[in-house]
Design an enzyme around this catalytic site. Structure first.
Site: not given
Ligand code: 3H9
Length: 695
Positions: A104, A124
């Site tokens: 976004e 999301e």
């Molecule tokens: C959004 O954006 C809403 C908006 O539209 C509107 C707002 C108004 N936040 O997965 P990993 C942590 S909704 C906080 O093992 P990878 C995760 O918990 C969001 N923490 O790594 C982990 O912590 P820990 C839309 C986050 O390399 C560490 O980072 N975005 C977030 O296998 C490593 O993560 C998503 O849904 C976060 N957003 O994969 C993306 N993301 O080490 C969600 C990760 O303490 N994330 N953490 O356990 C993912 O899909 C994967 O983390 C990503 C990396 C592909 C990015």
């Protein structure tokens, strides 16, 4: 500037977000971005800005840990509007991934360059929300409604290359440096006299048949609401001016934020990441596991071998006779061919696996070089001990001896070898090359580096690995045995198996328990009951109807007939009145006067049983945390993800209320319905299972 750096390089302001590990858009990052854009507006040295991310990706989206807490200013929608309203052009330079709020931000910029292979997505809905920082309004303006709907309602990312094709990305960057690609593109734009180009100024996109879209989404939602609400927001983009569309998106976003589904899905997200965090393997290096041995070439052994070969490991599968080894090779070939059909691998990869990676053979001598051997033979302790004696004889020192048993005592198997520290349980779920769940069963003497290796192997195979202790059925099948009994009691008392399946599918399960029986085979349940007969209590109520079906040879899908009838070629069963008669006879034999059950009571009983046994499994240390139990049921038992798992469901219902149900049910049967002491304790102290996840 904290997490957001601002530097000027030849008329280009470079704004870099550094918030490891995924550059989540936390409050501090939003504030930093806002400040940087403000500074850029009045910076006479800079004519164009580039936003990029440090580390392995651009921006991973909103900071999920902030959800459910009071909002903190500035909000992401405001910051993105501020970027879009910049009086000088802003470029987003994407590498790795731009996800959710991250994409976004990129869409709020005026131009976008992405490095080849970068992933662009709005995941999301997988968290029970919708792109709430303008994504539902800007994406359809850039790529059209059809592509936007597909990305937003599936949550699946597209590649940078596909982004260029779709009109989301202006330029594919070369090399591995997003900042450099961004600066080069910015200079090119400056040289061409490029002006600002707000996405919001693009005319509303053309509508599609949204009623048809909604009907399709609802048909496959199984109770999950986010995708349908997100499609409503996209629909708004086609009929409202931009600012009003943003307001409508906000309104819909807030309704989703308030749902228990959002809480359930975000619980699932963090539970899946917590599951591999084990104090016993912190800093422990895994042993090597490049060469995997598999003993037994039945469905399970062949599935495990397929999974390992697909992950690029060398596999030696051992059978007792050449014919069986050949059959195993055929099964693996069929598994790989099915993968080709699903687009998971190429024919060349299959051929390379079959010629270079896979040996199917007779005799244990072929395992003398194996690093880790998984036994998947008949579930019988004496047979397993013979296999382990052979493995003990042929395997090199340091090799790992694993059993795929689904209930046998791994301590006893380990004790039968001269190297119990090297023995572990690796409980795969069938079909092993497809199902995500892997229970890692740690026996009393298993060495920490063997546990670390099991988790590393699970990761390599793309599995969700969960640590389990030793007991009959480990985490999943132990809890399953208990709630399945609750279902059987309801059948004995008057509910039809079909009503139970229907009630639980409506609750959100992929299948009801009797559909599961038909899929797994009624012989499995029969064998389990036979095995446990010796330990039966006089007050246990046997599901004699299930035994009757078994004795008729109605074993489920594989015989075309179980609880349901499966017509030639169909995997969807139809009800069988004869089964109802068999059930009625079983009730009469047990002297039961049948009564009616509501769907609501069916769900209450089933879930109370599940949560109660989950509490026992926790108290005994079989599962490390409540969220590990949730992960087992999400990854292996078709539990509705949006409910977060059984223990999260218990918390959402309130443990007091679950306990009250158990006490009510105990009035009719105080032998089966005994509340778990841990459940009583948590309810008494006003605590949740989640409080144990955090402790
Ligand atoms: C959004 O954006 C809403 C908006 O539209 C509107 C707002 C108004 N936040 O997965 P990993 C942590 S909704 C906080 O093992 P990878 C995760 O918990 C969001 N923490 O790594 C982990 O912590 P820990 C839309 C986050 O390399 C560490 O980072 N975005 C977030 O296998 C490593 O993560 C998503 O849904 C976060 N957003 O994969 C993306 N993301 O080490 C969600 C990760 O303490 N994330 N953490 O356990 C993912 O899909 C994967 O983390 C990503 C990396 C592909 C990015």
């Amino acid at each position: 500037m904290g997490l957001v750096a601002y530097e000027v390089e030849g008329k280009v302001a470079v704004v870099t977000v550094s918030n490891a590990p995924v550059n989540a858009l936390s409050q501090a990052v939003r504030a930093g971005l806002s400040e940087a854009i403000e500074r850029f507006q009045s910076d006479a040295e800079a004519d164009i800005a580039v936003i990029c991310g440090a580390g392995r990706l651009f921006l991973g989206g909103a900071d999920i840990t902030e959800f459910g807490k009071p909002p903190m200013s500035p909000g992401l929608p405001e910051v993105i509007n501020q970027i879009e309203a910049s009086t000088k052009p802003v470029v987003a330079a994407v590498h790795g991934a731009a996800l959710g709020g991250g994409l976004e931000v990129a869409m709020g910029a005026h131009y976008r360059v992405a490095l080849a292979g970068a992933k662009l997505g709005v995941p999301e809905v997988k968290l029970g929300i919708l792109p709430g920082a303008g994504g539902t309004q800007r994406l359809p303006r850039l790529v059209g409604v059809e592509t936007a709907l597909s990305m937003i309602t599936s949550g699946a990312p597209i590649t940078a290359e596909a982004g260029v094709e779709a009109g989301l990305i202006d330029k594919l960057g070369v090399g591995g440096d997003a900042r450099a690609a961004g600066v080069a593109y910015a200079q090119e734009l400056l040289a061409g006299g490029a002006a600002v180009r707000p996405t919001g100024a693009i005319a509303p996109p053309e509508a599609v048949d949204f009623a048809a879209v909604q009907a399709k989404l609802k048909a496959k939602a199984r109770g999950e609401v986010a995708a349908s609400v997100a499609a409503e927001a996209v629909e708004a983009a086609t009929r409202l001016p931009f600012a009003e569309g943003l307001a409508e998106e906000r309104r819909l976003f807030m309704t989703l934020m308030d749902t228990p589904q959002r809480a359930g899905l975000i619980h699932a997200f963090f539970a899946e990441r917590a599951v591999a965090k084990l104090p016993e393997i912190v800093g422990v290096a895994p042993r090597k596991f490049g060469h995997i041995g598999v003993i037994g070439g039945g469905t399970m052994g062949a599935g495990i071998a397929t999974s390992a070969a697909l992950a690029g490991l060398v596999v030696t599968l051992v059978e007792r006779e050449q014919a069986a080894a050949d059959t195993a090779r055929d099964t693996i070939t069929r598994n790989l061919n099915a993968g080709i059909k699903r687009g998971k691998l190429s024919e060349a990869t299959r051929d390379a696996i079959l010629s270079d990676k896979l040996v199917t053979t007779v005799g244990y001598e072929g395992l003398s070089q194996a690093d880790l051997v998984i036994e998947a033979v008949f579930e019988n302790m004496e047979v397993k001990k013979q296999v382990f004696a052979e493995l003990d004889r042929v395997l090199p020192a340091g090799a790992i001896l694993a059993t795929n048993t689904s209930y046998l005592d791994v301590d006893e198997i380990a004790a039968s070898t001269s190297r119990p520290a090297d023995v572990i349980g690796l409980h795969f779920f069938s079909p092993a090359h497809i199902m995500k769940l892997l229970e890692v069963v740690v026996a009393g003497k298993t060495a920490p580096d063997v546990v670390a290796t099991a988790f590393a192997l699970g990761k390599r195979l793309g599995k969700t690995s969960v640590r389990a202790g030793v007991c009959d059925g480990f985490i999943g099948n132990r809890i399953l045995a208990h709630y399945r009994t609750a279902a059987d009691h309801m059948v004995l008392d008057g509910a039809s198996p079909y009503q139970i399946d229907k009630a639980l599918v409506e609750f959100g399960f992929a299948m009801g328990p009797y559909q599961v029986s038909d899929l797994a085979g009624l012989d499995i349940g029969y064998m389990t009951r036979q095995r446990k007969l010796a330990d039966a209590h006089p007050r246990d109520r046997a599901p004699t109807f299930a035994d009757a079906l078994y004795h008729k040879g109605w074993l489920g899908q594989k015989t075309g007939h179980g609880y349901y009838i499966y017509d030639e070629g169909s995997r969807v069963g139809r009800k069988d009145p004869e089964v109802e008669e068999i059930v009625a006879q079983a009730r009469a034999d047990a002297g039961v006067t049948p009564r009616a059950f509501t769907d609501e009571e069916i769900v209450r009983r089933y879930m109370a049983a599940m949560v109660n046994e989950g509490a026992r499994v926790l108290a005994e240390g079989i599962a490390q945390r409540p969220s590990d139990i949730d992960v087992v049921f999400l990854a292996g038992y078709g539990f509705p993800r949006w409910r977060g798992g059984p223990m999260q469901h218990g918390d959402a219902q309130g443990l007091e209320s679950i306990l009250a149900d158990i006490r009510e049910f105990a009035e009719q049967d105080d032998h089966y319905w005994k509340s778990a002491p841990l459940l009583e304790q948590l309810a008494r102290e006003g605590r949740s299972f989640d409080s144990l996840n955090k402790s």
